[in-house]
Design a protein around this motif. Structure first.
Motif, mmCIF file in Angstrom:
data_model
loop_
_atom_site.group_PDB
_atom_site.id
_atom_site.type_symbol
_atom_site.label_atom_id
_atom_site.label_comp_id
_atom_site.label_asym_id
_atom_site.label_seq_id
_atom_site.Cartn_x
_atom_site.Cartn_y
_atom_site.Cartn_z
ATOM 1 N N PRO A 1 26.627 44.146 61.925
ATOM 2 C CA PRO A 1 25.462 43.731 61.141
ATOM 3 C C PRO A 1 24.269 43.403 62.045
ATOM 4 N N GLY A 2 23.111 43.866 61.659
ATOM 5 C CA GLY A 2 21.905 43.587 62.425
ATOM 6 C C GLY A 2 21.619 44.588 63.531
ATOM 7 N N ARG A 3 22.520 45.525 63.753
ATOM 8 C CA ARG A 3 22.303 46.539 64.782
ATOM 9 C C ARG A 3 21.848 47.834 64.128
ATOM 10 N N ALA A 4 20.967 48.552 64.802
ATOM 11 C CA ALA A 4 20.459 49.808 64.256
ATOM 12 C C ALA A 4 21.468 50.937 64.382
ATOM 13 N N PHE A 5 22.243 50.938 65.466
ATOM 14 C CA PHE A 5 23.139 52.057 65.729
ATOM 15 C C PHE A 5 24.580 51.591 65.826
ATOM 16 N N PRO A 6 25.505 52.464 65.427
ATOM 17 C CA PRO A 6 26.929 52.141 65.566
ATOM 18 C C PRO A 6 27.341 52.118 67.034
ATOM 19 N N GLY A 7 28.488 51.508 67.281
ATOM 20 C CA GLY A 7 29.060 51.465 68.614
ATOM 21 C C GLY A 7 30.507 51.915 68.563
ATOM 22 N N VAL A 8 31.097 52.068 69.724
ATOM 23 C CA VAL A 8 32.494 52.473 69.846
ATOM 24 C C VAL A 8 33.316 51.224 70.164
ATOM 25 N N LEU A 9 34.364 50.993 69.410
ATOM 26 C CA LEU A 9 35.263 49.886 69.678
ATOM 27 C C LEU A 9 36.327 50.358 70.658
ATOM 28 N N VAL A 10 36.327 49.779 71.852
ATOM 29 C CA VAL A 10 37.318 50.109 72.867
ATOM 30 C C VAL A 10 38.349 48.983 72.861
ATOM 31 N N GLN A 11 39.604 49.319 72.650
ATOM 32 C CA GLN A 11 40.664 48.324 72.642
ATOM 33 C C GLN A 11 40.808 47.713 74.035
ATOM 34 N N GLY A 12 41.235 46.454 74.082
ATOM 35 C CA GLY A 12 41.341 45.732 75.344
ATOM 36 C C GLY A 12 42.253 46.393 76.354
ATOM 37 N N ASP A 13 43.386 46.917 75.893
ATOM 38 C CA ASP A 13 44.297 47.567 76.843
ATOM 39 C C ASP A 13 43.693 48.851 77.394
ATOM 40 N N SER A 14 42.917 49.548 76.571
ATOM 41 C CA SER A 14 42.234 50.765 77.038
ATOM 42 C C SER A 14 41.132 50.410 78.035
ATOM 43 N N LEU A 15 40.398 49.337 77.774
ATOM 44 C CA LEU A 15 39.357 48.885 78.690
ATOM 45 C C LEU A 15 39.968 48.465 80.026
ATOM 46 N N HIS A 16 41.088 47.790 79.974
ATOM 47 C CA HIS A 16 41.799 47.378 81.180
ATOM 48 C C HIS A 16 42.181 48.610 82.010
ATOM 49 N N ALA A 17 42.706 49.627 81.357
ATOM 50 C CA ALA A 17 43.084 50.860 82.058
ATOM 51 C C ALA A 17 41.856 51.557 82.656
ATOM 52 N N LEU A 18 40.741 51.588 81.935
ATOM 53 C CA LEU A 18 39.515 52.198 82.460
ATOM 54 C C LEU A 18 39.026 51.461 83.710
ATOM 55 N N CYS A 19 39.114 50.143 83.698
ATOM 56 C CA CYS A 19 38.698 49.360 84.867
ATOM 57 C C CYS A 19 39.519 49.739 86.092
ATOM 58 N N HIS A 20 40.820 49.852 85.897
ATOM 59 C CA HIS A 20 41.674 50.186 87.038
ATOM 60 C C HIS A 20 41.477 51.633 87.490
ATOM 61 N N ARG A 21 41.185 52.530 86.566
ATOM 62 C CA ARG A 21 40.893 53.908 86.963
ATOM 63 C C ARG A 21 39.592 53.968 87.755
ATOM 64 N N ALA A 22 38.608 53.157 87.357
ATOM 65 C CA ALA A 22 37.341 53.102 88.110
ATOM 66 C C ALA A 22 37.576 52.530 89.501
ATOM 67 N N ASP A 23 38.458 51.522 89.603
ATOM 68 C CA ASP A 23 38.811 50.977 90.917
ATOM 69 C C ASP A 23 39.399 52.068 91.812
ATOM 70 N N LEU A 24 40.336 52.826 91.264
ATOM 71 C CA LEU A 24 40.965 53.897 92.040
ATOM 72 C C LEU A 24 39.956 54.953 92.481
#
Length: 92
Positions: free
Chosen positions: A21-44
């Motif tokens: 609510p209050g935002r002009a554009f939609p966003g993507v909901l990234v699940q916490g476990d997926s975000l955690h995996a992305l962080c570690h892939r970026a580290d690698l």
């Protein structure tokens, strides 16, 4: 915590599209476990590049942004007494 109605455009697993609510554009909901995996892939990815390699600075900025989102996620869950959906000790 508060409850509000959001517009859900897609319920695709790990890629839900919704508008807060209050935002002009939609966003993507990234699940916490997926975000955690992305962080570690970026580290690698950063570990595999020399700091002098072309593109390293941009990759490192991306990694830092992902970790910032994850740290906010973890702090928010902790503040609400919710367990993390991943292990902090998990190695990738």
């Amino acid at each position: 915590m508060r409850t509000e109605i959001v517009e859900i455009f897609s319920d695709q697993t790990n890629a839900a599209i919704m508008r807060h609510p209050g935002r002009a554009f939609p966003g993507v909901l990234v699940q916490g476990d997926s975000l955690h995996a992305l962080c570690h892939r970026a580290d690698l990815a950063c570990e595999q590049l020399s700091r002098k390699s072309p593109g390293y600075e941009e990759l490192n900025e991306l990694r830092n942004a992902l970790w910032s989102y994850l740290n906010h996620y973890k702090a928010t869950l902790q503040a609400h007494g919710i367990a993390l959906p991943f292990s902090e000790n998990r190695s990738f």
